[in-house]
Design a protein around this motif. Structure first.
Motif, PDB file in Angstrom:
ATOM      1  N   THR A 113      15.417  -1.829  17.027  1.00  0.00           N
ATOM      2  CA  THR A 113      15.401  -1.327  15.657  1.00  0.00           C
ATOM      3  C   THR A 113      14.655  -2.305  14.767  1.00  0.00           C
ATOM      4  OG1 THR A 113      16.755  -0.598  13.788  1.00  0.00           O
ATOM      5  CG2 THR A 113      17.598  -2.441  15.091  1.00  0.00           C
ATOM      6  N   TRP A 114      14.045  -1.793  13.725  1.00  0.00           N
ATOM      7  CA  TRP A 114      13.371  -2.632  12.741  1.00  0.00           C
ATOM      8  C   TRP A 114      13.377  -1.976  11.369  1.00  0.00           C
ATOM      9  CZ3 TRP A 114      10.967  -0.171  16.805  1.00  0.00           C
ATOM     10  CH2 TRP A 114      10.140   0.902  16.501  1.00  0.00           C
ATOM     11  N   ASN A 115      14.118  -0.876  11.217  1.00  0.00           N
ATOM     12  CA  ASN A 115      14.155  -0.148   9.956  1.00  0.00           C
ATOM     13  C   ASN A 115      15.428  -0.409   9.168  1.00  0.00           C
ATOM     14  OD1 ASN A 115      11.634   1.155  10.064  1.00  0.00           O
ATOM     15  ND2 ASN A 115      12.439   2.662  11.504  1.00  0.00           N
ATOM     16  N   THR A 116      16.205  -1.402   9.548  1.00  0.00           N
ATOM     17  CA  THR A 116      17.421  -1.730   8.804  1.00  0.00           C
ATOM     18  C   THR A 116      17.118  -2.842   7.809  1.00  0.00           C
ATOM     19  OG1 THR A 116      18.079  -3.324  10.502  1.00  0.00           O
ATOM     20  CG2 THR A 116      18.908  -1.073  10.714  1.00  0.00           C
ATOM     21  N   ARG A 117      17.888  -2.903   6.745  1.00  0.00           N
ATOM     22  CA  ARG A 117      17.663  -3.915   5.711  1.00  0.00           C
ATOM     23  C   ARG A 117      18.947  -4.650   5.360  1.00  0.00           C
ATOM     24  NH1 ARG A 117      18.499  -1.384   0.537  1.00  0.00           N
ATOM     25  NH2 ARG A 117      18.659   0.884   0.634  1.00  0.00           N
ATOM     26  N   GLY A 118      19.695  -5.000   6.410  1.00  0.00           N
ATOM     27  CA  GLY A 118      20.889  -5.797   6.218  1.00  0.00           C
ATOM     28  C   GLY A 118      22.111  -5.263   6.924  1.00  0.00           C
ATOM     29  N   SER A 119      22.106  -3.983   7.234  1.00  0.00           N
ATOM     30  CA  SER A 119      23.295  -3.371   7.839  1.00  0.00           C
ATOM     31  C   SER A 119      23.561  -3.909   9.240  1.00  0.00           C
ATOM     32  CB  SER A 119      23.137  -1.850   7.885  1.00  0.00           C
ATOM     33  OG  SER A 119      21.976  -1.485   8.624  1.00  0.00           O
ATOM     34  N   THR A 132      11.792  -8.410   7.101  1.00  0.00           N
ATOM     35  CA  THR A 132      11.146  -7.592   8.132  1.00  0.00           C
ATOM     36  C   THR A 132      11.086  -6.123   7.715  1.00  0.00           C
ATOM     37  OG1 THR A 132      13.285  -7.395   9.265  1.00  0.00           O
ATOM     38  CG2 THR A 132      11.812  -9.153   9.976  1.00  0.00           C
ATOM     39  N   TYR A 133      12.102  -5.661   7.009  1.00  0.00           N
ATOM     40  CA  TYR A 133      12.083  -4.269   6.523  1.00  0.00           C
ATOM     41  C   TYR A 133      10.946  -4.075   5.525  1.00  0.00           C
ATOM     42  CZ  TYR A 133      13.580   0.000   4.139  1.00  0.00           C
ATOM     43  OH  TYR A 133      13.627   1.253   3.585  1.00  0.00           O
ATOM     44  N   ARG A 159      -6.172 -13.918  -1.366  1.00  0.00           N
ATOM     45  CA  ARG A 159      -5.334 -14.769  -2.224  1.00  0.00           C
ATOM     46  C   ARG A 159      -4.635 -15.854  -1.429  1.00  0.00           C
ATOM     47  NH1 ARG A 159      -3.660  -9.496  -4.436  1.00  0.00           N
ATOM     48  NH2 ARG A 159      -4.736  -9.147  -6.427  1.00  0.00           N
ATOM     49  N   GLY A 160      -5.190 -16.231  -0.312  1.00  0.00           N
ATOM     50  CA  GLY A 160      -4.578 -17.255   0.511  1.00  0.00           C
ATOM     51  C   GLY A 160      -3.647 -16.718   1.566  1.00  0.00           C
ATOM     52  N   GLY A 161      -3.478 -15.383   1.622  1.00  0.00           N
ATOM     53  CA  GLY A 161      -2.603 -14.785   2.609  1.00  0.00           C
ATOM     54  C   GLY A 161      -1.161 -14.766   2.158  1.00  0.00           C
ATOM     55  N   GLU A 162      -0.392 -13.842   2.719  1.00  0.00           N
ATOM     56  CA  GLU A 162       1.030 -13.708   2.412  1.00  0.00           C
ATOM     57  C   GLU A 162       1.840 -13.848   3.691  1.00  0.00           C
ATOM     58  OE1 GLU A 162       2.742 -13.554  -0.227  1.00  0.00           O
ATOM     59  OE2 GLU A 162       1.381 -12.954  -1.840  1.00  0.00           O
ATOM     60  N   LEU A 163       3.006 -14.458   3.562  1.00  0.00           N
ATOM     61  CA  LEU A 163       3.933 -14.525   4.692  1.00  0.00           C
ATOM     62  C   LEU A 163       4.311 -13.128   5.146  1.00  0.00           C
ATOM     63  CD1 LEU A 163       5.823 -16.127   6.578  1.00  0.00           C
ATOM     64  CD2 LEU A 163       7.532 -16.036   4.754  1.00  0.00           C
ATOM     65  N   LEU A 164       4.434 -12.195   4.196  1.00  0.00           N
ATOM     66  CA  LEU A 164       4.788 -10.820   4.540  1.00  0.00           C
ATOM     67  C   LEU A 164       3.749 -10.202   5.470  1.00  0.00           C
ATOM     68  CD1 LEU A 164       7.108  -8.834   3.547  1.00  0.00           C
ATOM     69  CD2 LEU A 164       5.318  -7.743   2.202  1.00  0.00           C
ATOM     70  N   THR A 165       2.476 -10.523   5.268  1.00  0.00           N
ATOM     71  CA  THR A 165       1.416  -9.996   6.122  1.00  0.00           C
ATOM     72  C   THR A 165       1.523 -10.557   7.534  1.00  0.00           C
ATOM     73  OG1 THR A 165      -0.023  -9.819   4.186  1.00  0.00           O
ATOM     74  CG2 THR A 165      -1.077  -9.745   6.344  1.00  0.00           C
ATOM     75  N   HIS A 166       1.833 -11.828   7.656  1.00  0.00           N
ATOM     76  CA  HIS A 166       1.998 -12.427   8.981  1.00  0.00           C
ATOM     77  C   HIS A 166       3.177 -11.801   9.724  1.00  0.00           C
ATOM     78  CE1 HIS A 166      -0.656 -15.338   7.118  1.00  0.00           C
ATOM     79  NE2 HIS A 166      -0.836 -15.925   8.274  1.00  0.00           N
ATOM     80  N   VAL A 167       4.274 -11.577   9.010  1.00  0.00           N
ATOM     81  CA  VAL A 167       5.436 -10.941   9.634  1.00  0.00           C
ATOM     82  C   VAL A 167       5.102  -9.512  10.042  1.00  0.00           C
ATOM     83  CG1 VAL A 167       7.833 -10.237   9.264  1.00  0.00           C
ATOM     84  CG2 VAL A 167       7.029 -12.424   8.367  1.00  0.00           C
ATOM     85  N   TRP A 168       4.346  -8.806   9.221  1.00  0.00           N
ATOM     86  CA  TRP A 168       3.959  -7.418   9.518  1.00  0.00           C
ATOM     87  C   TRP A 168       3.120  -7.335  10.793  1.00  0.00           C
ATOM     88  CZ3 TRP A 168      -1.329  -5.785   8.761  1.00  0.00           C
ATOM     89  CH2 TRP A 168      -1.538  -4.426   8.959  1.00  0.00           C
ATOM     90  N   LEU A 169       2.111  -8.198  10.922  1.00  0.00           N
ATOM     91  CA  LEU A 169       1.269  -8.171  12.119  1.00  0.00           C
ATOM     92  C   LEU A 169       2.043  -8.658  13.341  1.00  0.00           C
ATOM     93  CD1 LEU A 169      -1.544  -7.513  13.120  1.00  0.00           C
ATOM     94  CD2 LEU A 169      -2.245  -9.852  12.582  1.00  0.00           C
ATOM     95  N   LEU A 170       2.933  -9.613  13.143  1.00  0.00           N
ATOM     96  CA  LEU A 170       3.759 -10.097  14.246  1.00  0.00           C
ATOM     97  C   LEU A 170       4.697  -9.004  14.740  1.00  0.00           C
ATOM     98  CD1 LEU A 170       4.571 -12.431  16.055  1.00  0.00           C
ATOM     99  CD2 LEU A 170       6.084 -13.249  14.239  1.00  0.00           C
ATOM    100  N   MET A 171       5.263  -8.231  13.827  1.00  0.00           N
ATOM    101  CA  MET A 171       6.112  -7.101  14.216  1.00  0.00           C
ATOM    102  C   MET A 171       5.312  -6.077  15.028  1.00  0.00           C
ATOM    103  SD  MET A 171       8.279  -6.548  10.690  1.00  0.00           S
ATOM    104  CE  MET A 171       9.029  -5.021  11.285  1.00  0.00           C
ATOM    105  N   ALA A 172       4.071  -5.856  14.625  1.00  0.00           N
ATOM    106  CA  ALA A 172       3.234  -4.905  15.372  1.00  0.00           C
ATOM    107  C   ALA A 172       2.978  -5.410  16.788  1.00  0.00           C
ATOM    108  CB  ALA A 172       1.914  -4.696  14.635  1.00  0.00           C
TER     109      ALA A 172
END
Length: 750
Positions: A481-487, A698-699, A715-728
């Motif tokens: 799963t990867w669509n949860t946001r804390g549950s 991750t959500y 803009r120097g890159g975002e941590l969110l982008t790295h997590v997104w590509l890593l999840m893929a």
């Protein structure tokens, strides 16, 4: 007699003043006409030099000043060059015989260099993704400005050697500007999406061949040949261990690891670039990427992601697609050699015997020198690219690879900023920082949109945070799963019944609530109570790690909510933030009025108290303008957090109110903080909060579209982008929807 005499004297004085004014105006006009073109050409040169240095730094620089000055230079470069071409055209058309004036002929020689400037440096073609969509506008500009340059050439043509050199530079300028237009075209959204090959099947063709062969009497036996992707094996360099930390490797082992990381990233990005165009991937792509990353150290995994995103930045914002070809490399070498030849011929020509201005000659030499420098820098930029390093590894040109690594070590290359932005909502509500023009901004209703950037700071993405992110993704992957946001983490610690309400709200509202709760838990009266000293060393380190995780991730997601809400799932993020801000400001204002009433006597404030308050406000404003100490800010936030805990009644159940619940986020945050404090075990509480913020991260990463991730690369890159590509790469995305893996099928005829 006296009056006419006075009138005559007065008229003479006025006439002399007019003559002096006209003379000064004519003198200024002559100076302007003489230096206007020189100044504009020099300004165009300066912009080109600035852009070639700063253009590629955007990949690893998250500074506001870098972004601002790059934006100004990029928008100014083209108008300055076009305006300069207009000045040259105007001078030539006004002259009765431009061929007789060597200065005008020299000015005409500057025109092709301005066309080169319109082509732009190789390190930046587009400031933003939207600029790639304007390729047609640049194509029309290429036609018009090339026409103007040829018009200038024909006006100044006299058959001299200088005119012949001018024609050669015009051709180089047209080619360079054409390269920019082509790169913008191939990087536009539609062309980029269409350029990516689809997962096609050869079944229909094989079925037709099978039918024909069977009609001819052949016995047809289908035979499937499994396609092995090169990327699945190319990072397995001999004698390289990818499971150890970087600190445990020798220089030679680190060198081999860097080569393996670049090879793996180069192979993976050819497949996963489909994500940036919102295209689908196959299950074979998922299995292959999982196999490549399996058993890798978290540092190796993040480095592979960094290299992939660096390559995507080069593709979308630079001339990498042109430079990385034999044509691009050869053209730059030819233009550089031709510029050197032009410079040599220009030096040997009869320039010194002419009465041209030394300033004009100096600008001409400067134009030639900068043209040579731009092409040389482009070749150096190509030599230090990851793609060239991969090509040298495949072709086994190890000596050249060693030289490049000696000039610029692979493990020290910056491919993103390595930082994550932070935004402290409570500090913003307290208005701890001020601008000298606060009142003007309030009148224009721009105070919030501008001053909020004063509260943005940056924290380094540490190895500890990278490790827990990889561990969190691997844990979520094991849960499929990867669509949860804390549950998921709340269920794991059996807290869903008690705290589940906080993650069932809208996502942006949950961010604000959990941020307030985290701030209240991180700012107790006794700071030592966060990590009791009597605990075991391992437990204390674990609590400290999750304290850090909670702090940086909570402020990072609030930063995205306030500054870049389009990167979060669709919602009313701006409204949530404004409501939380308004409510917090109302609370702090009420507390301030209560304190003021306590200091009054008989309804009037004492004079010395008023003076003391005025002086403290002035000192606070001066400190905020000069860059206030972070520790002082944190202590003030801690005091206000203590007041929130003591004054907000969390026993009321306000979750049942039918109105917009976003107006009660401050109360909900205090309620959540009190519920978290009821968890007696410090380790359980902080580990739960840390992993919940990781789950929310991750959500958010999985729900953000690829185009918004592309925008953040500049803009120097975002941590969110790295997590997104890593999840893929871990298969944790909805893009894997092609059930049948691509394969090569052969027909054997018997």
């Amino acid at each position: 007699m006296i009056l006419p005499l006075i009138a005559a004297l007065g008229g003479g004085i006025v006439s002399r003043r007019r003559i002096a004014e006209e003379a000064s105006r004519s003198g200024f006009k002559e100076i302007w006409n003489e230096w206007e073109l020189r100044g504009m050409v020099f300004l165009s040169l300066s912009i080109q030099v600035f852009l070639i240095f700063i253009g590629n730094r955007r990949k690893h620089s998250a500074g506001t000043f870098t972004t601002f000055f790059t934006w100004v230079a990029y928008l100014t470069a083209d108008p300055v060059a076009v305006y300069s071409l207009g000045i040259i055209t105007n001078k030539l058309t006004r002259s009765s015989d431009p061929r007789a004036d060597f200065t005008l002929e020299l000015n005409a020689f500057w025109a092709p260099f301005l066309l080169l400037h319109l082509g732009g440096p190789d390190t930046i073609t587009a400031y933003a993704l939207e600029d790639n969509e304007l390729w047609l506008r640049h194509f029309l500009s290429l036609l018009t400005q090339a026409g103007v340059t040829f018009y200038i050439f024909f006006l100044a043509w006299d058959g001299s050697s200088l005119c012949i050199l001018t024609f050669g530079m015009i051709i180089a300028g047209v080619v360079k500007y054409g390269e920019r237009v082509w790169v913008l075209w191939v990087s536009s959204s539609d062309k980029f999406r269409n350029s990516i090959p689809n997962h096609s099947s050869n079944f229909s063709k094989l079925a037709e061949v099978q039918k024909l062969r069977m009609a001819e009497g052949f016995q047809v036996v289908p035979h499937e040949v499994i396609e092995v992707r090169e990327a699945a094996m190319e990072n397995n360099l001999e004698g390289t261990d990818f499971s150890l930390d970087n600190e445990k490797l020798s220089n030679e082992e680190m060198y081999k690891r860097c080569l393996g990381e670049m090879l793996a990233a180069r192979g993976l990005i050819t497949i996963f670039q489909r994500l940036f165009a919102d295209l689908l991937l196959s299950l074979q792509d998922r299995d292959m990427s999982i196999a490549i990353l399996e058993g890798k150290n978290f540092q190796v995994i993040f480095k592979i992601i960094e290299i992939e995103l660096g390559i995507m930045f080069d593709v979308l914002y630079t001339k990498a697609k042109v430079i990385d070809t034999w044509w691009g490399t050869g053209r730059r070498a030819m233009v550089m050699l031709f510029s050197v030849l032009v410079l040599a011929v220009f030096l040997l020509a009869e320039v010194r015997s002419n009465s041209s201005s030394p300033v004009d000659l100096g600008i001409t030499f400067l134009l030639l020198g900068v043209a040579i420098f731009l092409e040389a820098y482009a070749l150096m930029f190509l030599s230090f690219s990851d793609k060239v390093a991969c090509w040298l590894v495949k072709t086994k040109k190890l000596k050249a690879l060693k030289v490049i690594n000696w000039l610029q070590p692979f493990h020290k290359r910056q491919r993103w900023s390595g930082k994550m932005a932070q935004f402290r909502l409570l500090s913003f509500c307290l208005r701890e920082k001020h601008l000298f023009c606060d009142r003007l901004l309030k009148i224009a209703k721009l105070d919030e949109s501008i001053t909020k950037h004063l509260y943005v700071t940056h924290e380094e993405v540490t190895d500890s945070l990278k490790r827990v992110i990889v561990e969190q993704l691997q844990w979520l992957k094991s849960k499929s799963t990867w669509n949860t946001r804390g549950s998921l983490i709340l269920e794991y610690y059996d807290q869903m019944e008690k705290l589940g309400w906080s993650v069932k709200l809208e996502f942006d509202e949950s961010i604000v609530i959990w941020y307030i709760a985290t701030e209240l838990c991180l700012n107790p009266t006794d700071l030592t109570s966060l990590v009791p000293s009597q605990l075991d060393k391992h437990i204390r380190e674990k609590i400290q790690l999750h304290n850090m995780t909670c702090r940086v991730l909570s402020q990072y997601l609030v930063y995205l909510l306030v500054i870049h809400p389009n990167m979060l799932p669709v919602g009313i993020g701006r409204l949530k933030f404004e409501d939380a801000y308004t409510e917090a400001m109302r609370f702090f204002d009420d507390q301030k009025s209560i304190r003021d009433k306590e200091k009054t006597k008989n309804g009037k404030l004492k004079v010395w108290e008023a003076l003391k308050q005025l002086c403290s406000c002035m000192i606070m404003k001066i400190k905020s303008m000069c860059g206030r100490n972070r520790k002082m800010d944190e202590s003030k936030v801690g005091v206000e957090c203590e007041k929130l805990r003591n004054n907000v009644n969390t026993k009321l159940n306000m979750t049942i109110v039918k109105e917009d619940k976003s107006k009660f986020v401050l109360f909900h945050g205090c309620l959540l903080a009190s519920q978290l404090q009821e968890i007696n075990d410090d380790e359980t509480r902080w580990v739960l909060m840390g992993y919940l913020w990781l789950e929310m991260l991750t959500y958010a990463a999985g729900k953000c579209q690829g185009k918004y991730h592309c925008q953040q690369l500049r803009r120097g890159g975002e941590l969110l982008t790295h997590v997104w590509l890593l999840m893929a790469h871990f298969g944790m995305t909805d893009h894997f929807q092609i059930p049948h893996a691509p394969s090569i099928t052969e027909l054997i005829f018997k």
